[in-house]
Motif scaffolding. Sequence first.
Motif, short mmCIF file in Angstrom:
data_model
loop_
_atom_site.label_atom_id
_atom_site.label_comp_id
_atom_site.label_asym_id
_atom_site.label_seq_id
_atom_site.Cartn_x
_atom_site.Cartn_y
_atom_site.Cartn_z
N THR A 56 1.97 4.48 0.81
CA THR A 56 1.62 5.29 2.03
C THR A 56 2.15 6.65 1.61
O THR A 56 1.65 7.78 2.47
CB THR A 56 2.54 5.02 3.10
OG1 THR A 56 4.09 5.40 2.90
CG2 THR A 56 2.43 3.73 3.71
N MET A 79 0.91 -1.11 0.05
CA MET A 79 0.15 -0.03 -0.02
C MET A 79 0.84 1.13 -0.16
O MET A 79 1.59 1.36 0.90
CB MET A 79 -1.00 -0.02 0.99
CG MET A 79 -2.02 -1.20 1.21
SD MET A 79 -2.83 -1.32 2.83
CE MET A 79 -3.93 0.02 2.22
N ILE A 139 -5.21 6.00 -0.09
CA ILE A 139 -5.41 4.87 -0.07
C ILE A 139 -6.62 4.40 -0.56
O ILE A 139 -7.84 4.99 0.04
CB ILE A 139 -5.23 4.14 1.37
CG1 ILE A 139 -4.04 4.58 1.96
CG2 ILE A 139 -5.42 2.95 1.45
CD1 ILE A 139 -3.89 4.32 3.32
N GLU A 161 -7.82 -1.22 0.61
CA GLU A 161 -8.31 -1.67 1.95
C GLU A 161 -8.85 -3.00 2.17
O GLU A 161 -8.66 -3.72 3.06
CB GLU A 161 -9.14 -0.50 2.60
CG GLU A 161 -8.63 0.80 2.76
CD GLU A 161 -9.53 1.62 4.03
OE1 GLU A 161 -9.35 1.44 5.14
OE2 GLU A 161 -10.50 2.20 3.28
#
Length: 250
Positions: free
Chosen positions: A73, A71, A77, A82
């Motif tokens: 950063t 993911m 996101i 998720e």
Amino acid sequence: MGATDGDIGHVKDFYFDDKQWVIRYLVVEAGLWLMSKKVLISPISIKDLDWIGTTIELSITKDQVKNSPDMDTDRPISRQAEIDYLGYYSYPSYWGNMGLWGVYSSPYMIAPGYSSIAPQPDEAEFEVDEFARVDTALIQEQDRHLRSHHAVIDYHLEAKDGDLGHVQGMLIDIDTWAIRYLIINTSNWWLGHLVLIAPTWISEVSWPYAKMYVGLTQQQIKDAPVYDPAVPFNREDEKSLSRYYGNNEE
């Protein structure tokens, strides 16, 4: 931050849900064992917090962290990311219900192995509801945002009659991981002090322009109880703050 079998790195930031003002992920800068890569850790994975030793103990292993879905950063996101992340850890989704964490108020209550006295939903019904929540979440992707703590620091706060100051920090409830208060530095407009503003008191946020608006006056904020970060903020302080703003509502 430590996994069950060793340290994984240090917390550098966190992402919070700008609808419910709840921390969804901690951004951890892993050590050399993971080429100093940044990874996301959900509060669901937290087992214990040691304030004296300034450590967070997790219920997951280093291999689980290492093999978790990538993911980025440094970018927003997505909901699909998720879903992949939560599915990897076998965590239920937190969206689609009235609670901060699904039907519950705490991330610890939806962690695998948690024993609750609350009645559990029928398994088949839960699976159907879960798929419905995922579909709804993907359709409404544009309505949900995860914000970086670092990105929000220094946002300006506007009162009814002018500038109040800027966001200097946040106070977090570690039972729910909700952001209870924003720490506002009022020195922008007078030689002021630190005051606390609850996210629920914010009437509007302009994310593109880094501004927050509250339906209070400068004088109301100026006369509010002073926040001293060197003194623990307890329940009595919270009641006093609530009484002050309650008595000064217009």
